[in-house]
Design a protein around this motif. Structure first.
Motif, PDB file in Angstrom:
ATOM      1  N   VAL A 202      21.742  34.802  13.696  1.00 36.25           N
ATOM      2  CA  VAL A 202      20.880  33.985  12.841  1.00 36.25           C
ATOM      3  C   VAL A 202      19.945  34.899  12.058  1.00 36.25           C
ATOM      4  N   LEU A 203      19.463  34.391  10.921  1.00 38.95           N
ATOM      5  CA  LEU A 203      18.545  35.137  10.053  1.00 38.95           C
ATOM      6  C   LEU A 203      17.193  34.444  10.037  1.00 38.95           C
ATOM      7  N   ALA A 204      16.128  35.211  10.207  1.00 38.19           N
ATOM      8  CA  ALA A 204      14.758  34.684  10.142  1.00 38.19           C
ATOM      9  C   ALA A 204      14.012  35.465   9.068  1.00 38.19           C
ATOM     10  N   TYR A 205      13.587  34.758   8.026  1.00 39.39           N
ATOM     11  CA  TYR A 205      12.894  35.420   6.910  1.00 39.39           C
ATOM     12  C   TYR A 205      12.074  34.382   6.154  1.00 39.39           C
ATOM     13  N   THR A 206      11.366  34.837   5.135  1.00 36.03           N
ATOM     14  CA  THR A 206      10.528  33.957   4.319  1.00 36.03           C
ATOM     15  C   THR A 206      11.249  33.648   3.016  1.00 36.03           C
TER      16      THR A 206
END
Length: 298
Positions: A172-176
């Motif tokens: 999974v990717l976590a970013y703004t």
């Protein structure tokens, strides 16, 4: 007089700080404008790519998909890719994404069988997660400075190969995500296994499109096999570019607020300076007048 000199020193110091914040604001605005010229065409291009893949898959049952990147794997080995920044002075940009990623990891850790690793991008992210007992992948820390096609290809290739070799069952990717210069929001989106029913730009089901018949050369399976890695690469590119744009927007807003606060403080200090100076002048005049009257009496 000592108090007056102190006020003058504070005015000069705050004025110098205001010049720095104003310069940082202009630099961030310039960088944001530059990266938006990459981001906006990228969104259009990726939507078109995803729309093409969706049309190809309309006539195929999900159970018939044979591409290895679409298959769920046995086990719970999770890789969380977290992207922040290398520098501070950008408000709550890093704090928000780190809090969301940490909450997500904590929730997943409640499942005893889940093994979690974190791929950190950005020095602030690395400094945060190295305090926890979580395995870190640190080779991409400085990738935040290289939001380009080569960086996204390098990172997506690593994730795809690790998934195909069963090092991870989920990524999974976590970013703004960048909405506009005034609004950014943290998102946590699936990367692998690939979900063909999601639009990569918004992670929502694509709008319905009329069924089209295609003639495939050499085959539909080969075309899908070529499209999926490219779409994943573009999704990684989205993360790098959107996070960088969000960082510049957050820093621009923070520096704007700091510049305005400095301006308000300068107004207060100038009023204090004028009042103190006027009081000193009044006292001096009173002393001169008193001295003249005393001389006249003698």
């Amino acid at each position: 007089m000592a108090h007056l000199k102190e006020v003058v020193d504070r005015i000069n110091l705050i004025g110098f700080t205001q010049q720095i914040t104003q310069a940082m604001k202009m630099v961030s605005a310039s960088k944001l404008h530059k990266i938006q010229q990459v981001l906006l065409p990228l969104k259009v291009y990726t939507r078109a790519y995803n729309r093409l893949l969706h049309r190809l898959l309309q006539a195929i049952d999900e159970g018939q998909l044979t591409h290895p990147l679409t298959k769920a794997k046995i086990g719970q080995r999770l890789l969380v890719v977290v992207m922040g920044s290398n520098r501070g002075l950008c408000g709550a940009f890093n704090k928000n994404v780190l809090r969301a990623a940490n909450e997500y990891i904590t929730t997943r850790q409640k499942k005893a069988s889940t093994t979690i690793e974190v791929l950190v991008i950005g020095k602030k992210v690395h400094q945060f997660f190295k305090k926890y007992d979580i395995p870190l992948i640190e080779r991409y820390v400085n990738l935040v400075e290289k939001a380009n096609d080569q960086a996204s290809s390098q990172l997506s290739t690593y994730c795809i190969e690790a998934f195909e070799q069963n090092h991870y069952t989920e990524i999974v990717l976590a970013y703004t995500a960048f909405k506009n210069s005034a609004k950014q929001e943290v998102v946590i989106v699936p990367f692998l296994p690939f979900l063909p029913n999601l639009d990569l730009a918004t992670d929502t089901p694509p709008s319905s499109t009329r069924s089209l018949d295609y003639i495939y050369e050499p085959s539909q399976e080969l075309l899908i096999a070529q499209l999926i890695p490219e779409i994943l690469k573009h999704k990684m590119m989205h993360m790098l570019v959107e996070s960088s744009a969000s960082e510049h927007a957050a820093r621009m807003a923070t520096m704007t607020q700091a510049t305005d606060n400095a301006d308000e403080l300068l107004k207060v200090l100038r009023i204090s300076y004028n009042r103190t100076r006027q009081a000193l002048i009044t006292n001096s005049l009173a002393e001169i007048t008193s001295g003249a009257e005393a001389l006249a009496e003698t």
